[in-house]
Design a protein around this motif. Structure first.
Motif, short mmCIF file in Angstrom:
data_model
loop_
_atom_site.label_atom_id
_atom_site.label_comp_id
_atom_site.label_asym_id
_atom_site.label_seq_id
_atom_site.Cartn_x
_atom_site.Cartn_y
_atom_site.Cartn_z
N LEU A 1 0.82 -1.22 0.00
CA LEU A 1 0.00 0.00 0.00
C LEU A 1 0.85 1.26 0.00
CD1 LEU A 1 -2.75 -1.12 2.51
CD2 LEU A 1 -3.09 -0.61 0.10
N ASN A 2 1.99 1.23 0.67
CA ASN A 2 2.85 2.41 0.75
C ASN A 2 3.86 2.49 -0.39
OD1 ASN A 2 1.65 3.39 3.12
ND2 ASN A 2 2.90 2.04 4.37
N GLY A 3 3.78 1.56 -1.34
CA GLY A 3 4.72 1.55 -2.46
C GLY A 3 4.51 2.73 -3.40
N ASN A 4 5.42 2.86 -4.38
CA ASN A 4 5.30 3.95 -5.34
C ASN A 4 4.31 3.58 -6.45
OD1 ASN A 4 6.67 2.27 -7.11
ND2 ASN A 4 8.65 3.22 -6.75
N ALA A 5 4.21 4.42 -7.45
CA ALA A 5 3.20 4.24 -8.49
C ALA A 5 3.45 3.03 -9.38
CB ALA A 5 3.12 5.50 -9.35
N THR A 6 4.61 2.40 -9.27
CA THR A 6 4.87 1.20 -10.07
C THR A 6 4.43 -0.07 -9.35
OG1 THR A 6 7.11 0.94 -9.19
CG2 THR A 6 6.86 2.28 -11.19
#
Length: 154
Positions: A85-90
């Motif tokens: 959930l806290n990852g980047n847009a990729t």
């Protein structure tokens, strides 16, 4: 009627019998579905009892032993979900990726899609807070398990 289109009389009777049976079953099925279920008088009272849920006994404990046993895997699941959930847009499933999709829908003028994605984004942001809260609660449960000698799994 030409002879090639006729069934022998035995097969014709069988086919008519099967057709009559199917028609009779279809005629009775709506009546059986519309009838209210009678209260069961015993453990095996036919089809009505087969579909009803089985009553479970009242729990006698809080399941602390099993909760303590599953602590490592539960913590791992929570950590993985929060990382996603806290990852980047990729990263598929991340808040940032969904925010980018909302921005793309807005730029394209797709207001209905933007509204739908905004609803999902609101729910996903709320999920981050819920999972963080559960992770904090799990830390206090781990402390409890350690002090009460319940172990923390494998």
């Amino acid at each position: 009627m030409p002879a090639v289109n006729r069934l022998p009389s035995g097969r014709r009777s069988g086919a008519l019998g099967a057709l009559a049976l199917a028609g009779a079953l279809l005629a009775v099925a709506p009546v059986a579905q519309a009838a209210p279920a009678a209260p069961s008088s015993g453990p095996s009272s036919g089809p009505a009892a087969a579909g009803s849920p089985t009553a479970l006994p009242t729990p006698t404990g809080d399941g602390a032993k099993n909760i303590c046993k599953r602590l490592p895997s539960t913590d791992g699941h929570l950590t993985n979900a929060l990382n996603r959930l806290n990852g980047n847009a990729t990263v598929a499933g991340s808040v940032a990726r969904l925010e980018q999709r909302v921005a793309n829908a807005k730029a394209a003028g797709h207001t209905e899609v933007e509204t739908y994605l905004n609803g999902r984004l609101t729910a996903r942001k709320a999920l981050v807070g819920t999972l963080k809260s559960r992770q904090d609660d799990l830390k206090s449960v781990a402390t409890w398990c350690a002090t009460h000698g319940k172990g923390t799994g494998k």
